[in-house]
Structure formats: C-alpha cells, structure tokens
Write a protein that holds these residues in place. Structure first.
Motif, short mmCIF file in Angstrom:
data_model
loop_
_atom_site.label_atom_id
_atom_site.label_comp_id
_atom_site.label_asym_id
_atom_site.label_seq_id
_atom_site.Cartn_x
_atom_site.Cartn_y
_atom_site.Cartn_z
N MET A 201 0.23 -1.27 -0.19
CA MET A 201 -0.01 -0.22 0.18
C MET A 201 1.02 1.08 0.37
O MET A 201 0.32 2.55 -0.40
CB MET A 201 -0.84 0.48 0.88
N ARG A 202 1.95 1.37 0.84
CA ARG A 202 2.68 1.97 0.60
C ARG A 202 3.02 2.39 -0.35
O ARG A 202 3.59 4.32 -0.92
CB ARG A 202 3.86 2.11 2.03
N ALA A 203 3.71 1.52 -1.22
CA ALA A 203 4.32 1.55 -2.41
C ALA A 203 3.43 2.66 -3.33
O ALA A 203 4.10 3.59 -4.09
CB ALA A 203 4.79 0.72 -3.01
N TRP A 204 2.18 2.13 -3.48
CA TRP A 204 1.59 2.73 -4.46
C TRP A 204 0.78 3.84 -4.14
O TRP A 204 0.78 4.85 -5.10
CB TRP A 204 -0.21 1.99 -4.06
N THR A 205 0.78 4.47 -2.77
CA THR A 205 0.81 5.74 -2.43
C THR A 205 2.13 6.78 -2.42
O THR A 205 1.98 8.05 -2.64
CB THR A 205 1.22 5.93 -0.37
N ILE A 206 3.24 6.16 -2.81
CA ILE A 206 4.71 6.64 -3.10
C ILE A 206 4.32 6.74 -4.50
O ILE A 206 4.93 8.09 -5.16
CB ILE A 206 5.73 6.29 -2.48
N LEU A 207 3.94 5.97 -5.27
CA LEU A 207 3.93 6.50 -6.55
C LEU A 207 3.47 7.12 -7.54
O LEU A 207 3.11 7.64 -7.78
CB LEU A 207 3.42 4.59 -7.48
N ALA A 208 1.98 7.38 -6.11
CA ALA A 208 0.50 7.87 -7.24
C ALA A 208 1.22 9.45 -6.70
O ALA A 208 1.41 10.27 -7.52
CB ALA A 208 -0.52 8.02 -5.91
N SER A 209 2.25 9.98 -5.49
CA SER A 209 2.48 11.33 -5.18
C SER A 209 3.52 11.52 -6.11
O SER A 209 3.69 12.49 -6.41
CB SER A 209 2.95 11.12 -3.57
N CYS A 210 4.50 10.64 -6.55
CA CYS A 210 5.49 10.94 -7.45
C CYS A 210 4.62 11.56 -9.07
O CYS A 210 5.09 12.13 -9.35
CB CYS A 210 6.40 10.23 -7.66
#
Length: 84
Positions: free
Chosen positions: A1-10
């Motif tokens: 879940m954390r990886a998707w959050t970082i990807l979305a913010s990037c």
C-alpha cells in the motif's frame, strides 16, 4: 500500500514547476495575462479594419465570433511568444 501511495504522489508531482511569469517593474505577472491582453487588442484591430472596409457583416453573430477570435489570438500569441 505504501508503494502505491509513493507512486501516486510522484506521478502527481511530475508536472509541478515554477509558474511562468514576467517581471514588470518589480511585480510578476503570469504570461497568459499578457497573451489575453494582446488577443483583445488584435480583435479590436480586426474589428476596426473590417468595419472600415465595409465587411463587418462577415462576422455574423458578434457575441460568438469575437470571444472565439480572442481565444484564437491569445493562444497563438502564447504559442509563438512563450513556447517557441
């Protein structure tokens, strides 16, 4: 879940950059403001030229044609002046 959050913010931050602005006497104005003013001035020139030549009737519904010409001239000025 954390990886998707970082990807979305990037991906949302990739388009962020400094705003295009022009310094005039110490104050900064956005470039689109100058393009709109130039577009309105060009439409006023077109109106004067067409009305003096007797061809003002070519621009049939002025309430639609003049704003469309303003948008056209403004985008053209922006493309030529700030993107080339």
């Amino acid at each position: 879940m954390r990886a998707w959050t970082i990807l979305a913010s990037c991906t949302t931050l990739t388009a962020c950059s400094d705003s295009p602005s022009i310094g005039v006497l110490g104050a900064y104005f956005p470039d689109w403001l100058f393009c709109i003013v130039g577009g309105v001035l060009l439409v006023a020139c077109v109106h004067v030229l067409l009305s003096r030549s007797g061809r003002g009737g070519w621009l049939a519904p002025p309430a639609l044609v003049y704003p469309a010409l303003t948008v056209l001239f403004s985008i053209a000025l922006w493309a030529v002046g700030f993107n080339l």
